[in-house]
Design a protein around this motif. Structure first.
Motif, short mmCIF file in Angstrom:
data_model
loop_
_atom_site.label_atom_id
_atom_site.label_comp_id
_atom_site.label_asym_id
_atom_site.label_seq_id
_atom_site.Cartn_x
_atom_site.Cartn_y
_atom_site.Cartn_z
N LYS A 19 0.83 -1.21 0.00
CA LYS A 19 0.00 0.00 0.00
C LYS A 19 0.86 1.25 0.00
O LYS A 19 0.54 2.24 -0.68
CB LYS A 19 -0.93 0.00 1.21
N ALA A 20 1.97 1.23 0.76
CA ALA A 20 2.85 2.40 0.81
C ALA A 20 3.52 2.66 -0.53
O ALA A 20 3.94 3.80 -0.81
CB ALA A 20 3.91 2.20 1.89
N ASN A 21 3.60 1.63 -1.37
CA ASN A 21 4.20 1.75 -2.70
C ASN A 21 3.18 1.37 -3.77
O ASN A 21 3.47 0.60 -4.68
CB ASN A 21 5.44 0.87 -2.79
N ALA A 22 1.99 1.94 -3.64
CA ALA A 22 0.86 1.52 -4.47
C ALA A 22 1.12 1.72 -5.96
O ALA A 22 0.71 0.89 -6.78
CB ALA A 22 -0.39 2.29 -4.05
N ALA A 23 1.79 2.79 -6.35
CA ALA A 23 2.03 3.02 -7.77
C ALA A 23 2.91 1.94 -8.37
O ALA A 23 2.86 1.68 -9.57
CB ALA A 23 2.69 4.39 -7.96
N ARG A 24 3.70 1.29 -7.52
CA ARG A 24 4.56 0.21 -7.98
C ARG A 24 3.85 -1.13 -8.01
O ARG A 24 4.06 -1.94 -8.92
CB ARG A 24 5.79 0.13 -7.07
N PHE A 25 2.98 -1.38 -7.04
CA PHE A 25 2.39 -2.71 -6.90
C PHE A 25 0.98 -2.84 -7.46
O PHE A 25 0.56 -3.96 -7.77
CB PHE A 25 2.39 -3.12 -5.42
N ALA A 26 0.21 -1.79 -7.57
CA ALA A 26 -1.16 -1.89 -8.09
C ALA A 26 -1.12 -2.25 -9.58
O ALA A 26 -0.19 -1.87 -10.30
CB ALA A 26 -1.90 -0.58 -7.89
#
Length: 295
Positions: free
Chosen positions: A227-234
């Motif tokens: 969630k803290a790195n949502a742009a990477r993982f979503a």
């Protein structure tokens, strides 16, 4: 299975799999929506590359084959060009997929009511109007829940994820669970024992990393880090596909329906589940290993 079922909806076309040349070491993540698909894909990517900082780019590197949004010829060409071990995603039940004797099929499930309430929030985060009829933003009459219980497992209803579609997914996977290359995972088990999930999957995929590397990979796949790195993982993160990448990782919790459904709504759900599944299957589909321990 000798004959594949056809799943054809506004987003889904299971015939697209006809253009995929499945390799013996492929990993296919098969789930109903909002049951831990992205989480499991991320775990697979981390195990493949042993790099906690890997740019997963799931939509391109581990494509959702069924979805009509991209031309299948382009998706197939991209898959054919890959020289590393591949993984793909499907929201089509196992009875609609080509079944290879060696490729690994990783099926992930979640309590159907949790998946439903998560999907409700998810459609509000998508710039697509196709869900408005099933999931109206203003729903004082409970249309959304009624359609969840009454919808069919295929056809137009497929992409709206009614309960029947989740049950079709589960039954199709359970029928094949005695095969060494078809595995069932549960969201609740992943939540309670993420290191154990990594270890189980690594064993299935014949992947081995040091304890130190595995610890770093597990840390990368925690809900808090994703969630803290949502742009990477979503899925398609950072590309504006969703209104908010962060909102894709809303809470990751269970029991979302508690205190929300009326007694009648809960009773209606219970009736469908009890008719469709044995008590043992129902407990596993809802609670994973914990449910199996209760029976």
């Amino acid at each position: 299975m000798t004959a594949r079922k056809l799943y054809l909806g506004p987003l889904t076309d299971s015939r697209r799999w006809d253009m995929v040349d499945i390799r013996p070491d492929d990993v296919i993540v098969v789930t109903p929506p909002k049951c831990g698909t992205t989480w499991m894909q991320t775990i697979v990517a981390l195990l493949f590359f042993a790099d906690p900082e890997i740019e997963t780019e799931l939509s391109f590197k581990m494509p959702w084959v069924d979805i009509r949004i991209r031309e299948m010829s382009e998706v197939a060409a991209r898959l054919d060009a890959m020289t590393h071990r591949r993984s793909m995603k499907s929201h089509t039940p196992m009875d609609g997929l080509p079944l290879d004797d060696q490729a690994q099929y990783v099926c992930v499930f979640r309590h159907p009511l949790d998946a439903h309430f998560s999907f409700r929030r998810h459609v509000r985060n998508l710039p697509l109007s196709m869900f408005d009829m099933w999931y109206p933003e203003d729903d004082p009459d409970g249309i959304t829940y009624r359609r969840f219980l009454d919808g069919g497992p295929e056809g137009f209803d497929t992409d709206a994820m009614p309960l029947a579609h989740i049950l079709r997914h589960y039954k199709a996977a359970k029928t094949l669970a005695d095969r060494p290359n078809v595995s069932l995972f549960h969201y609740a088990d992943m939540t309670q024992d993420l290191p154990g999930t990594f270890a189980k999957l690594a064993d299935l995929l014949d992947i081995s990393h040091s304890d130190a590397v595995m610890a770093e990979l597990v840390r990368a796949a925690t809900f808090e880090n994703m969630k803290a790195n949502a742009a990477r993982f979503a899925p398609s993160g950072g590309k504006g596909f969703m209104k908010s990448d962060t909102a894709f990782f809303h809470s990751g919790t269970s029991g979302k329906w508690q205190g929300v459904l009326s007694d009648k709504e809960r009773a209606d759900y219970d009736a469908v589940m009890d008719e469709a599944l044995t008590p043992e299957d129902r407990m596993w589909l809802e609670y994973g290993s914990e449910g199996r321990a209760r029976t």
